[in-house]
Design a protein around this motif. Structure first.
Motif, PDB file in Angstrom:
ATOM      1  N   PRO B 335     -20.642 -45.630  -8.775  1.00  0.00           N
ATOM      2  CA  PRO B 335     -21.527 -46.662  -9.245  1.00  0.00           C
ATOM      3  C   PRO B 335     -22.064 -46.146 -10.700  1.00  0.00           C
ATOM      4  CG  PRO B 335     -22.579 -45.129  -7.474  1.00  0.00           C
ATOM      5  CD  PRO B 335     -21.105 -44.876  -7.668  1.00  0.00           C
ATOM      6  N   GLU B 336     -22.836 -46.858 -11.167  1.00  0.00           N
ATOM      7  CA  GLU B 336     -23.544 -46.345 -12.345  1.00  0.00           C
ATOM      8  C   GLU B 336     -24.861 -45.570 -12.035  1.00  0.00           C
ATOM      9  OE1 GLU B 336     -24.392 -49.973 -15.263  1.00  0.00           O
ATOM     10  OE2 GLU B 336     -26.367 -48.905 -15.139  1.00  0.00           O
ATOM     11  N   PHE B 337     -25.564 -46.057 -11.011  1.00  0.00           N
ATOM     12  CA  PHE B 337     -26.540 -45.535 -10.691  1.00  0.00           C
ATOM     13  C   PHE B 337     -26.767 -45.374  -9.216  1.00  0.00           C
ATOM     14  CE2 PHE B 337     -31.239 -44.416 -11.042  1.00  0.00           C
ATOM     15  CZ  PHE B 337     -31.878 -45.032  -9.959  1.00  0.00           C
ATOM     16  N   VAL B 338     -27.164 -44.145  -8.550  1.00  0.00           N
ATOM     17  CA  VAL B 338     -27.550 -44.144  -7.207  1.00  0.00           C
ATOM     18  C   VAL B 338     -28.776 -43.235  -6.865  1.00  0.00           C
ATOM     19  CG1 VAL B 338     -26.606 -42.876  -4.954  1.00  0.00           C
ATOM     20  CG2 VAL B 338     -25.085 -43.540  -6.578  1.00  0.00           C
ATOM     21  N   VAL B 339     -29.533 -43.745  -5.923  1.00  0.00           N
ATOM     22  CA  VAL B 339     -30.577 -42.961  -5.563  1.00  0.00           C
ATOM     23  C   VAL B 339     -30.401 -42.974  -3.967  1.00  0.00           C
ATOM     24  CG1 VAL B 339     -32.286 -44.872  -5.272  1.00  0.00           C
ATOM     25  CG2 VAL B 339     -33.113 -42.579  -5.600  1.00  0.00           C
ATOM     26  N   VAL B 340     -30.636 -41.769  -3.489  1.00  0.00           N
ATOM     27  CA  VAL B 340     -30.636 -41.519  -2.083  1.00  0.00           C
ATOM     28  C   VAL B 340     -32.093 -40.848  -1.419  1.00  0.00           C
ATOM     29  CG1 VAL B 340     -28.107 -41.096  -1.820  1.00  0.00           C
ATOM     30  CG2 VAL B 340     -29.529 -39.239  -2.050  1.00  0.00           C
ATOM     31  N   GLU B 341     -32.083 -41.046  -0.257  1.00  0.00           N
ATOM     32  CA  GLU B 341     -33.095 -40.480   0.585  1.00  0.00           C
ATOM     33  C   GLU B 341     -33.132 -40.033   2.062  1.00  0.00           C
ATOM     34  OE1 GLU B 341     -37.177 -41.804  -0.408  1.00  0.00           O
ATOM     35  OE2 GLU B 341     -37.750 -41.895   1.724  1.00  0.00           O
ATOM     36  N   GLN B 342     -33.676 -38.973   2.496  1.00  0.00           N
ATOM     37  CA  GLN B 342     -33.216 -38.719   4.066  1.00  0.00           C
ATOM     38  C   GLN B 342     -34.893 -38.728   4.411  1.00  0.00           C
ATOM     39  OE1 GLN B 342     -33.264 -34.480   5.949  1.00  0.00           O
ATOM     40  NE2 GLN B 342     -31.150 -35.211   6.074  1.00  0.00           N
ATOM     41  N   ARG B 343     -34.955 -39.842   5.377  1.00  0.00           N
ATOM     42  CA  ARG B 343     -36.364 -39.671   6.048  1.00  0.00           C
ATOM     43  C   ARG B 343     -36.469 -38.563   6.702  1.00  0.00           C
ATOM     44  NH1 ARG B 343     -39.350 -43.227   3.600  1.00  0.00           N
ATOM     45  NH2 ARG B 343     -40.488 -43.514   5.616  1.00  0.00           N
ATOM     46  N   ASN B 344     -38.151 -38.396   7.193  1.00  0.00           N
ATOM     47  CA  ASN B 344     -38.553 -37.323   8.156  1.00  0.00           C
ATOM     48  C   ASN B 344     -37.604 -37.733   9.365  1.00  0.00           C
ATOM     49  OD1 ASN B 344     -39.821 -35.579   6.528  1.00  0.00           O
ATOM     50  ND2 ASN B 344     -41.691 -36.834   6.446  1.00  0.00           N
ATOM     51  N   PRO B 345     -37.636 -36.680  10.419  1.00  0.00           N
ATOM     52  CA  PRO B 345     -37.149 -37.006  11.628  1.00  0.00           C
ATOM     53  C   PRO B 345     -38.166 -37.825  12.270  1.00  0.00           C
ATOM     54  CG  PRO B 345     -37.113 -34.674  11.062  1.00  0.00           C
ATOM     55  CD  PRO B 345     -37.887 -35.310   9.915  1.00  0.00           C
ATOM     56  N   SER B 346     -37.563 -38.709  13.245  1.00  0.00           N
ATOM     57  CA  SER B 346     -38.671 -39.371  14.023  1.00  0.00           C
ATOM     58  C   SER B 346     -38.002 -39.551  15.548  1.00  0.00           C
ATOM     59  CB  SER B 346     -38.726 -40.917  13.594  1.00  0.00           C
ATOM     60  OG  SER B 346     -39.504 -41.447  14.241  1.00  0.00           O
ATOM     61  N   ALA B 347     -38.542 -40.370  16.451  1.00  0.00           N
ATOM     62  CA  ALA B 347     -37.733 -40.219  17.653  1.00  0.00           C
ATOM     63  C   ALA B 347     -38.145 -41.774  18.490  1.00  0.00           C
ATOM     64  CB  ALA B 347     -38.558 -39.315  18.812  1.00  0.00           C
ATOM     65  N   TYR B 348     -37.271 -42.044  19.260  1.00  0.00           N
ATOM     66  CA  TYR B 348     -37.571 -43.420  20.158  1.00  0.00           C
ATOM     67  C   TYR B 348     -37.129 -43.021  21.506  1.00  0.00           C
ATOM     68  CZ  TYR B 348     -32.579 -44.591  20.807  1.00  0.00           C
ATOM     69  OH  TYR B 348     -31.372 -44.368  21.579  1.00  0.00           O
ATOM     70  N   SER B 349     -37.986 -43.297  22.496  1.00  0.00           N
ATOM     71  CA  SER B 349     -37.718 -43.008  23.983  1.00  0.00           C
ATOM     72  C   SER B 349     -37.267 -41.571  24.001  1.00  0.00           C
ATOM     73  CB  SER B 349     -36.734 -44.153  24.470  1.00  0.00           C
ATOM     74  OG  SER B 349     -37.132 -45.260  24.295  1.00  0.00           O
ATOM     75  N   GLY B 350     -37.933 -40.719  23.286  1.00  0.00           N
ATOM     76  CA  GLY B 350     -37.436 -39.219  23.440  1.00  0.00           C
ATOM     77  C   GLY B 350     -36.310 -38.851  22.922  1.00  0.00           C
ATOM     78  N   TYR B 351     -35.532 -39.564  22.310  1.00  0.00           N
ATOM     79  CA  TYR B 351     -34.459 -39.278  21.646  1.00  0.00           C
ATOM     80  C   TYR B 351     -34.660 -39.205  20.001  1.00  0.00           C
ATOM     81  CZ  TYR B 351     -32.031 -40.672  25.710  1.00  0.00           C
ATOM     82  OH  TYR B 351     -31.840 -40.724  27.108  1.00  0.00           O
ATOM     83  N   PRO B 352     -34.475 -38.036  19.300  1.00  0.00           N
ATOM     84  CA  PRO B 352     -34.673 -37.786  18.045  1.00  0.00           C
ATOM     85  C   PRO B 352     -33.678 -38.349  17.219  1.00  0.00           C
ATOM     86  CG  PRO B 352     -33.518 -35.786  19.078  1.00  0.00           C
ATOM     87  CD  PRO B 352     -33.906 -36.910  20.024  1.00  0.00           C
ATOM     88  N   PHE B 353     -34.250 -39.056  16.085  1.00  0.00           N
ATOM     89  CA  PHE B 353     -33.213 -39.512  15.211  1.00  0.00           C
ATOM     90  C   PHE B 353     -33.532 -39.356  13.778  1.00  0.00           C
ATOM     91  CE2 PHE B 353     -35.533 -43.249  13.392  1.00  0.00           C
ATOM     92  CZ  PHE B 353     -36.219 -43.623  14.302  1.00  0.00           C
ATOM     93  N   ILE B 354     -32.838 -39.401  12.934  1.00  0.00           N
ATOM     94  CA  ILE B 354     -32.816 -39.263  11.250  1.00  0.00           C
ATOM     95  C   ILE B 354     -32.220 -40.487  10.434  1.00  0.00           C
ATOM     96  CG2 ILE B 354     -32.539 -37.996   9.131  1.00  0.00           C
ATOM     97  CD1 ILE B 354     -32.932 -35.570  10.654  1.00  0.00           C
ATOM     98  N   VAL B 355     -32.870 -41.221   9.894  1.00  0.00           N
ATOM     99  CA  VAL B 355     -32.338 -42.253   8.903  1.00  0.00           C
ATOM    100  C   VAL B 355     -32.191 -41.687   7.524  1.00  0.00           C
ATOM    101  CG1 VAL B 355     -32.756 -44.457   7.950  1.00  0.00           C
ATOM    102  CG2 VAL B 355     -33.329 -44.104  10.333  1.00  0.00           C
ATOM    103  N   GLU B 356     -30.790 -42.087   7.180  1.00  0.00           N
ATOM    104  CA  GLU B 356     -30.626 -41.689   5.636  1.00  0.00           C
ATOM    105  C   GLU B 356     -30.241 -42.878   4.874  1.00  0.00           C
ATOM    106  OE1 GLU B 356     -27.723 -38.574   6.566  1.00  0.00           O
ATOM    107  OE2 GLU B 356     -28.991 -37.152   5.924  1.00  0.00           O
ATOM    108  N   VAL B 357     -30.894 -43.012   3.815  1.00  0.00           N
ATOM    109  CA  VAL B 357     -30.920 -44.567   3.022  1.00  0.00           C
ATOM    110  C   VAL B 357     -30.300 -44.357   1.510  1.00  0.00           C
ATOM    111  CG1 VAL B 357     -31.792 -46.582   2.248  1.00  0.00           C
ATOM    112  CG2 VAL B 357     -32.548 -45.405   4.253  1.00  0.00           C
TER     113      VAL B 357
END
Lengths: 512, 512
Positions: B335-357
């Motif tokens: 690409p000509e331009f990229v921006v990324v971000e890692q979100r802070n860890p979170s959890a659902y129903s006791g399972y941790p997860f991280i979203v990266e965008v």
């Protein structure tokens, strides 16, 4: 760097992956548990042509029903089916992958899984055990309290009692606790039972819910469809494993008799023709086939490679039949007009199937923004994922409704029922069907056929309406015209207009 | 009226229900087999931070590639991962539900299933056996030829050889035949490998296809993410079965130490607070809990009932990280331009997860009728059922693209990567993710954040474009105006317009 390796039992696998069977969360689990048990009960009754009487009781056991998350319920399902012999009860209810052995026959359940998932889910959410009471109709009623040893996939019998069976009762009662959310699941559960009543009009189903309300889905007939019979596999549906198992167990000493004995609808001529095509001698012993022979046979058993096999016959299927389908539709939808059709049997990939179609108009059917669709497979209602289902695809993209003058805002319901020894569900959740071309074609032709008949009825109806309106206008004004004309002419006697009106009434007699 | 009851093995169950694992037809099966093996190889490398080098060869073995239905292929996948100890090879590849024992860690595969389904499918369609060559990097390379006894779910070792491992090679090679349809599967297979290369930019993957073509998905970096570590279960994710197993195996003699030892992030204060809340004495022995205690503990371990537990920490997760995510996006999309971000860890129903965008613009990204979406979970590309996925739902209904002046026809791609110890796939096919509110929220906030940054870049870009155009107009006409004015004034010397142009160029320096 050592990995630790171990094996897990099938029960442990489904414990860890219970989403596979629909037990994702308390709402879906309650619905799934109730469904699995009701479907087991229907199978148990139908196999022996016993008109099903199924009683479901769901009661609260604590925890608030309004709490976010779940509450504990007690689920009790009682039927008047075949019953389970006592020596099999612990494994039939407490061991995953243990069950009735069907070869190839139309059944609702997935072998050895469904009902047990419900009991397993109850156990892991409440630590409770399951109570099973059953009798095959002899002198004893057997009562068990069991638990599943998940890590070993074995049943644990905690208690056992035998009661005298004075009334020769026959059937099965299952009773256990589980976490659920009735508030959220209620509408799906009721819709499921209602549609089950539609597609099994000979069944009587009673639900008593946690709020103490009773729902009775009455039986509308005593007629039942013929139970399916077992058949041999069709060549088109065979893989190497299937054929190897036949070879291991066969008593046949020649390939010719092997072909005729183990495959569906393969007679002497077909067998001879096939063996010649594959290049295998007729008198060769099946147990002397080598690997190449085996693979060649399997490859040749595909529709594109050998066209000499007769299509599968539907004796292993148990469709509703047009009379029962109409009864079911009338029972639940109370339409003004219904037409049903059972298509001829067909097959996909060696699996026979029959499509049954219905279209219903008016009465208690509400009008909406598009035509309503009820989907069934092997007499099970499909309630989710309609948008991805082949029937909805056909209705939206392959039927020229305008040609039938059927607009989407009319109060119409389309009913599609597919029976097969292997329903091509797209996912395990068994909620929508893949668009296999053979099935798509039968659905399309079926809908066109019933839509044509509805269209004819509707135009006749419109004509009748027009006539009535026309007569009504004449009835209203003709006497006035007669009177005015009389006055205008200075006459006193108004002519009698009745004969004139009667001559206009083209449809009067047909309305009575 | 006797039913015949029997049990079937787990292998037999998955043989009969292979649709569960994605092996529905030759096209889908070829894709599924290749995927399972590549994902196993990636797991084997990553767990020990070995930069993966994976070689996939698919060759025709007969049957026409253009035939309707299937042809036979030989699939060979070789990796440089950890290797499998020889005593475990037969079961690791020839027994369903046998595998590496992970407690709670982010992995790609479903325990004990995926790779073996590929081998089972190959066996039932070709009657062939599977060749496994592996070494843990010691002095020996072990070669096995195995088959799965499906009815008993046991491996059969047909041949066994040991070779000297002079180069201290470490890794695993799997080689077997299966029915497939490369013509139909090709585009999905190539897209799968390309996207795998995007989300694992430190991996080098080579494919040689049946047409003899070589596809090289190069590695773009040597950096690798930290492997996940194992953790204890979080209280929010526990059911009765989990706790019972802990109790069976625990050495703890008091409930206080039991809580602190067996649960994730439960320290002394939290344990004391919880036990007081549940009403169980701190010094009670876990093995003396009765059924009521057990159920009460499980009920109280829900987020709505006890809020004192710390949220799960993400040490058991292995996200890509912003640098690697950007590397991967640049590697495949240019690409000509990229921006990324890692979100802070979170959890659902006791399972941790991280979203990266990530969001990428221009370059080789094509414009379409809507923004492109790339979905990943635990470093696996998700290629099907985008319409049902939570990420597409968020993109279509919860992002105000107009606010960012981002129109759907721009050449933009959005990349969403979700890591969790338990990815909430909606179905077993593992192709789309359910809309859990916690995950939906992180995706939405992540997309908003990167969209904002892209928007800023685009407006700056537009301003620069405007400026360039403005300067261009002036550059074109100012000299002409100067000349005309000069002629008009009857002068001979045209004034120098350069200084004037330079003073207009607001962005000139920033472009260099």
């Amino acid at each position: 760097m050592a990995e630790r390796f171990s094996e897990i039992s099938a029960a442990d696998f489904f414990y860890r992956n219970r989403d596979l069977a629909g037990f994702n969360n308390p709402t879906r689990a309650l619905y799934a548990a109730l469904r699995e048990l009701v479907e087991n009960s229907l199978d148990a009754c139908e196999l022996y042509k016993i008109p099903p009487k199924i009683y479901v009781r769901l009661s609260s056991e604590g925890g608030s029903d309004e709490a976010d998350g779940g509450a504990i319920y007690r689920l009790r399902v009682a039927d008047n089916g075949s019953g389970v012999p006592p020596e099999y009860v612990p494994s039939a209810f407490g061991q995953i992958l243990f069950g009735s052995k069907y070869r190839l026959r139309q059944v609702r359940g997935t072998f050895g899984l469904g009902g047990k998932m419900a009991i397993l889910y109850g156990q892991i959410t409440t630590h409770g055990s399951a109570r099973i009471i059953s009798s095959v109709g002899d002198g004893s009623i057997h009562e068990f309290e069991i638990r599943i040893d998940i890590q070993r996939n074995k049943p644990e019998v905690l208690k056992r009692k035998i009661h005298e069976n004075r009334d020769k009762w026959r059937g099965t009662i299952i009773d256990f606790s589980l976490e659920g959310d009735y508030t959220k699941a209620m509408s799906k559960i009721l819709e499921y039972l209602r549609q089950t009543g539609m597609v099994n009009p000979y069944a009587e189903i009673t639900l008593v819910d946690p709020r103490g309300r009773l729902y009775l889905f009455e039986s509308a007939t005593n007629k039942m469809p013929e139970p399916p019979s077992e058949t041999e596999p069709h060549p088109y549906g065979c893989d190497v494993e299937t054929i190897q198992r036949m070879i291991s167990s066969t008593q046949c000493t020649t390939m010719l008799s092997f072909m005729m004995e183990h495959f569906h609808r393969v007679g002497k001529k077909t067998a001879e023709s096939f063996l010649e095509h594959v290049g295998i001698e007729e008198d060769k012993s099946p147990k002397r086939l080598n690997s190449n022979d085996l693979v060649r046979i399997v490859q040749m058993m595909k529709p594109e490679n050998f066209k000499g096999f007769l299509p599968p016959d539907p004796s292993c299927l148990s469709p509703l039949g047009e009379e029962l389908l109409e009864t079911g539709i009338r029972k639940e939808l109370h339409p003004e007009f219904v037409v049903v059709e059972q298509r001829n049997p067909s097959a996909y990939s060696g699996y026979p199937f029959i499509v049954e179609v219905g279209i219903a108009y008016g009465g208690e059917i509400p009008a909406g923004s598009s035509l309503a669709l009820y989907r069934f497979a092997n007499k099970i209602p499909l309630l989710y994922d309609e948008a991805s289902d082949v029937s909805r695809k056909v209705m939206n993209t392959e039927i020229n409704w305008g040609y039938y003058k059927i607009s989407q805002d009319l109060p119409i319901a389309v009913i599609i029922h597919i029976c097969s020894t292997k329903v091509p569900y797209k996912t395990v959740g068994k909620e929508f069907i893949a668009d296999r071309p053979e099935i798509e074609r039968e659905i399309k032709n079926g809908i066109n056929s019933v839509a044509r008949q509805l269209s004819h009825h509707l135009s006749k109806k419109i004509s009748i309406e027009h006539e009535k309106e026309r007569i009504s206008i004449f009835s209203k004004y003709l006497p006035k015209i007669a009177k005015f004309s009389t006055d205008l002419a200075g006459e006193k006697k108004v002519p009698n207009v009745e004969p004139l009106l009667r001559s206009l009434g083209r449809y009067e007699s047909s309305e009575e």
